[in-house]
Design an enzyme around this catalytic site. Sequence first.
Site, PDB file in Angstrom:
ATOM      1  CG  ASP A  26       5.038  33.040   0.727  1.00  0.00           C
ATOM      2  OD1 ASP A  26       3.877  32.665   0.983  1.00  0.00           O
ATOM      3  OD2 ASP A  26       5.460  34.166   1.025  1.00  0.00           O
ATOM      4  CE1 TYR A 145       0.759  40.638   5.433  1.00  0.00           C
ATOM      5  CE2 TYR A 145       2.172  40.466   3.515  1.00  0.00           C
ATOM      6  CZ  TYR A 145       1.278  39.889   4.390  1.00  0.00           C
ATOM      7  OH  TYR A 145       0.913  38.576   4.254  1.00  0.00           O
ATOM      8  CE  LYS A 175      -0.661  38.972   1.357  1.00  0.00           C
ATOM      9  NZ  LYS A 175       0.321  38.010   1.890  1.00  0.00           N
TER      10      LYS A 175
END
Length: 266
Positions: A26, A145, A175
């Site tokens: 991406d 994140y 993730k």
Amino acid sequence: MNTDVGISARLERISTGGRYLIVPMDHGVTLGPVKGLVDIESTIDGITRGGADAVLTHKGIAPRVHPNKNGKGYIVHVNGSTVIGPDESDKRMTASVEDALRVGADAVSFHINVGSEYEPSQMTQLSELCSRAADFGVPVLAMAYARGPGIDEHDAESLAHAVRLAEEVGADVVKTAYSGDAQSFSRVVEATRLPVVIAGGSRGTDRETAEMVRGTMDAGAAGVSMGRSIFQHDKPEAITRAVSAIIHDDADVDTALGRAGLSLEV
Ligand SMILES: CC(=O)[C@@H](O)[C@H](O)C[C@H](N)C(=O)O
Ligand SMILES: O=CC(=O)COP(=O)(O)O
């Protein structure tokens, strides 16, 4: 507990035996047409031959993905920003669940910066995405994140908070960044019941990449969603083969590099 049969079936299309080797591409939105993404067809062909379970792109690239993915899984990323825009942390929606299904996706992914000023709106969007995706039996990969003022992006406690948030709002896979070693990363993995995969960050040496993946698996994680370390490699198929050997065959670092025909040097 995930009891949705559609979600379970689709999760199997983007993993192997519960282990994940996803290659996100991406970055064309974020960084532009960087090395490995210009001729994205060849890169996808190589990494899927090398053992990737799934590739991930924005929806507009779908026509270039399908002919080259060798029957592997496909994830559509649904928000984005650029490094040249006003604020890279301010990811905005770029696709819906319906858009992703229309272009043949097996799952959707969404990036949230936990700790940034955009966290509240991104958390709401992630939560709504998870509800909408569940209506269609589509799994959600949360790219959670720890990013924001004063936050160490590799701090295990911050990463643990980010992955826990992803579970609490309804994601199926999470993730996050790697904390740097297996011992600290095991605290991140323990923070959630979701499968945890790591981002690779900017590209290091082959040994550094392999050691990061080995440490991740030793910490009890489920695999990787590793982009630049793989698609910017001169031999994307070979580095994917090395990463796959660790994730899918539990190989040690030297065995993995050797099996892929890569140098064992540091
Ligand atoms: C380019 C980066 O620093 C990455 O960590 C991105 O933030 C990851 C992401 N999915 C993106 O390209 O937007
Ligand atoms: O979408 C981006 C990622 O999942 C991670 O990319 P990286 O290049 O491995 O940091």
